[in-house]
Enzyme design. Structure first.
Site, PDB file in Angstrom:
ATOM      1  N   ARG A  68      50.288  -8.473  17.267  1.00  0.00           N
ATOM      2  CA  ARG A  68      51.678  -8.948  17.021  1.00  0.00           C
ATOM      3  C   ARG A  68      52.111  -7.786  15.910  1.00  0.00           C
ATOM      4  O   ARG A  68      53.309  -7.651  15.733  1.00  0.00           O
ATOM      5  CB  ARG A  68      51.445 -10.383  16.516  1.00  0.00           C
ATOM      6  CG  ARG A  68      52.863 -10.879  16.195  1.00  0.00           C
ATOM      7  CD  ARG A  68      52.936 -12.450  16.229  1.00  0.00           C
ATOM      8  NE  ARG A  68      52.502 -12.824  14.822  1.00  0.00           N
ATOM      9  CZ  ARG A  68      51.342 -13.571  14.608  1.00  0.00           C
ATOM     10  NH1 ARG A  68      50.719 -14.161  15.714  1.00  0.00           N
ATOM     11  NH2 ARG A  68      50.751 -14.046  13.450  1.00  0.00           N
ATOM     12  N   TYR A 121      79.449  -7.689  16.338  1.00  0.00           N
ATOM     13  CA  TYR A 121      78.730  -8.268  17.566  1.00  0.00           C
ATOM     14  C   TYR A 121      78.770  -9.782  17.859  1.00  0.00           C
ATOM     15  O   TYR A 121      78.328 -10.369  16.857  1.00  0.00           O
ATOM     16  CB  TYR A 121      77.477  -7.681  17.646  1.00  0.00           C
ATOM     17  CG  TYR A 121      76.577  -8.025  18.912  1.00  0.00           C
ATOM     18  CD1 TYR A 121      77.205  -7.460  20.221  1.00  0.00           C
ATOM     19  CD2 TYR A 121      75.538  -8.761  18.872  1.00  0.00           C
ATOM     20  CE1 TYR A 121      76.447  -7.651  21.295  1.00  0.00           C
ATOM     21  CE2 TYR A 121      74.760  -8.872  20.061  1.00  0.00           C
ATOM     22  CZ  TYR A 121      75.167  -8.176  21.184  1.00  0.00           C
ATOM     23  OH  TYR A 121      74.447  -8.320  22.289  1.00  0.00           O
ATOM     24  N   ASP A 193      74.698  -2.418  11.297  1.00  0.00           N
ATOM     25  CA  ASP A 193      74.274  -2.573  12.709  1.00  0.00           C
ATOM     26  C   ASP A 193      74.834  -1.119  13.272  1.00  0.00           C
ATOM     27  O   ASP A 193      76.114  -0.762  13.325  1.00  0.00           O
ATOM     28  CB  ASP A 193      75.027  -3.621  13.394  1.00  0.00           C
ATOM     29  CG  ASP A 193      74.393  -3.764  15.035  1.00  0.00           C
ATOM     30  OD1 ASP A 193      74.191  -2.688  15.532  1.00  0.00           O
ATOM     31  OD2 ASP A 193      74.481  -4.712  15.587  1.00  0.00           O
ATOM     32  N   LYS A 218      69.972  -0.184  23.805  1.00  0.00           N
ATOM     33  CA  LYS A 218      71.157   0.634  24.309  1.00  0.00           C
ATOM     34  C   LYS A 218      70.935   2.227  24.586  1.00  0.00           C
ATOM     35  O   LYS A 218      69.997   2.523  25.368  1.00  0.00           O
ATOM     36  CB  LYS A 218      72.476   0.686  23.195  1.00  0.00           C
ATOM     37  CG  LYS A 218      72.583  -0.894  22.904  1.00  0.00           C
ATOM     38  CD  LYS A 218      73.308  -1.690  24.167  1.00  0.00           C
ATOM     39  CE  LYS A 218      73.340  -3.407  23.897  1.00  0.00           C
ATOM     40  NZ  LYS A 218      74.007  -3.473  22.769  1.00  0.00           N
TER      41      LYS A 218
END
Ligand SMILES: *Cc1c(COP(=O)(O)O)cnc(C)c1O
Length: 406
Positions: A68, A121, A193, A218
Site C-alpha cells: 500500500r 473541475y 490542479d 490524462k
C-alpha cells in the site's frame, strides 16, 4: 557514487524537459540493467531479520515495506513525476480525483476555510460541497480572474487557496503567481490542479505553488488506458502530511498502472508538442467559422488569458473549448456530434485520440456568472493529422445546418 554509467537517472536541472523525461526514475543497477523498471506485483514485502522488520528496512529499497505504501515500480514513477514537475517529493494515488481529495483532507480540518476557484473541475467542487463540508470545512468560491484581489477573501481560518489554470470547461487563465503571493503573505498554502499543463508546460513551484496535482490519467498516461493521480511538493514536511493521509485513507497504486504512467511519461514532452500544435491549428480554423462565437484557448492572441499564458506557460496542450453562436437546436448539435468519424465522444482526455463533448449543461458557477447562452463544446485534439480533424468538423457543421433546415 563513482563516475560510471551505472545510474541512468543522471539528467539534471540543466537538461531539457525531453531529456529528463527520458531519464527520470531509472536505476538500472537495481533492475539487472533493464531499461525499464519491472512491474513489481507486490503486497507483501519480506524482511530478512527482526531488526530489519523493526526498521521497516527491506532488502534493497529502504522505504519499501508494504504494497500500500509503494513498490519499486511506484517509487520509480513518483521519482520521475517529481523530477519532471520540478518538485522533490511525489505521492501517487489511484486517480486524479484521489489526488485532489487526498490533498484537501491532508491540509484541512474542521473549522478551516478553503478558497476554491469557481472554474474548478466539477467533481472537485462536488467534493467540497459534500464530504469536505461534512468534515466541517467551509469553502468560498472565487472568480478565476481575481489575481492579487484574492487577499480580500482571505479569512483568519483560510488555510488553503486552490487553483486550476486554465479552468475546466471554460479555460480561464489564472494569475497563479499573484494569488500565491497574497496567500503566502496571509500564511495560507496554495494547491494547483496542473492537469492541463501536465508536468511540462507550467512550472508550479517557480510560480509559488506548494502542491501540484496531476490527473495522470490524462497526458502522463497518455493512451486512455489507466487511471492515476499524483501530488508533487518541494517541502518534506508537507510530503509527510500528504503521504500519511494517503496511507490512512488507503490509497494504493497498482504496479501495472505505475508502469503505464512511466511508459507514457517518457514521450510526454514530444507528444504534447504535437497535441499543442495541432490543437492551435484546429482552434484557429474554428475561430474563423461563422458558427463559432469564440474559441476558448489561451494560446490564441485574442483570448483574454493570452498575456498570462504567454508569461507563464511554455506551450499548450490539445484541450480547449468552443462557444457556438446561439441558434442551433439540440437536434442539430446531436447531428453534428453523432456523425463524427474521427472525434469520439467520451469523458476524460489526454490520450492519442481526438474527443468532442457538448458541455453546455455541465458548466457550474457560484461566485461568477457564465453569461454565454449558446452551446459550448469541448475538444481534445489528438495525434491525428489536423487537416483530417478539420475535415471531420467541417462535415459536422454541414450536418448541423442541414438538421435545422439551413
Ligand atoms: C480528469 C481530471 C481530474 C480527475 O482525474 P481522474 O483521474 O479522472 O480522477 C482532476 N482534475 C482535472 C482538471 C481533470 O481534468
Amino acid at each position: 557514487m563513482s563516475n560510471t554509467n551505472s545510474d541512468q537517472n543522471t539528467a539534471t536541472a540543466q537538461h531539457h524537459t525531453e531529456t529528463r523525461a527520458a531519464h527520470a526514475g531509472r536505476h538500472p543497477d537495481d533492475t539487472h540493467g533493464a531499461v525499464n523498471v519491472p512491474v513489481y506485483h507486490a503486497s507483501t514485502i519480506t524482511f530478512p531479520t527482526v531488526a530489519a522488520l523493526k526498521e521497516k528496512n527491506g532488502r534493497k529499497f529502504d522505504d519499501v515495506y508494504y504494497g500500500r505504501y509503494g513498490t519499486p515500480t511506484t517509487r520509480a514513477f513518483d521519482e520521475a513525476v517529481a523530477d519532471l514537475e520540478g518538485g522533490r517529493w511525489c505521492v501517487s494515488v489511484g486517480s486524479g480525483m484521489a489526488a485532489v481529495s487526498c490533498t484537501l483532507m491532508a491540509l484541512l480540518k474542521a473549522g478551516d476555510h478553503l478558497l476554491m476557484v469557481d472554474s474548478v473541475y466539477w467533481p472537485t467542487r462536488n467534493f467540497c460541497d459534500t464530504l469536505l463540508k461534512n468534515m466541517g470545512v467551509r469553502t468560498t468560491y472565487y472568480d478565476p480572474l481575481i489575481g492579487a484581489g484574492i487577499r480580500d477573501l482571505i479569512e483568519p481560518e483560510t488555510r488553503l487557496v486552490f487553483t486550476e489554470s486554465p479552468g475546466s470547461l471554460t479555460f480561464e487563465t489564472q494569475d497563479v503567481r499573484a494569488i500565491a503571493e497574497a496567500a503566502h503573505a496571509a500564511g495560507a498554502l496554495v494547491a494547483l490542479d496542473n492537469t492541463w499543463a501536465s508536468p511540462v508546460l507550467f512550472r508550479p513551484f517557480e510560480n509559488g505553488v506548494d502542491l501540484s496535482i496531476q490527473a495522470a490519467t490524462k497526458y502522463i498516461v497518455g493512451h486512455s488506458d489507466a487511471m492515476l493521480g499524483t501530488i508533487t511538493m518541494t517541502d518534506r514536511a508537507l510530503f509527510e502530511r500528504v503521504k500519511t493521509v494517503a496511507g490512512q485513507v488507503g490509497h494504493a497504486v497498482g504496479a501495472d498502472e505505475a508502469y503505464l504512467g512511466l511508459r507514457g511519461l517518457r514521450t510526454l514532452p514530444t507528444r504534447l508538442r504535437q497535441h499543442g500544435e495541432s490543437g492551435v491549428a484546429v482552434a484557429r480554423w474554428l475561430q474563423g467559422r461563422p458558427e463559432v462565437e469564440r474559441v476558448l484557448h489561451p494560446a490564441l492572441p485574442e483570448d483574454p488569458g493570452h498575456a498570462l499564458w504567454k508569461r507563464d506557460f511554455t506551450g499548450a496542450c490539445g484541450l480547449f473549448g468552443v462557444r457556438l453562436k446561439k441558434g442551433p437546436s439540440p437536434e442539430a448539435i446531436a447531428a453534428l456530434l453523432d456523425g463524427m468519424r474521427l472525434f469520439s465522444m467520451g469523458f476524460s482526455w489526454g490520450g492519442f485520440e481526438s474527443l468532442i463533448l457538448d458541455t453546455t449543461a455541465s458548466i457550474s458557477r457560484s461566485a461568477t456568472a457564465w453569461t454565454h447562452d449558446g452551446p459550448v463544446l469541448r475538444l481534445h485534439v489528438g495525434l491525428e493529422h489536423p487537416d483530417d480533424l478539420i475535415a471531420d468538423l467541417e462535415a459536422g457543421f454541414a450536418r448541423m445546418a442541414a438538421a435545422d433546415g439551413r
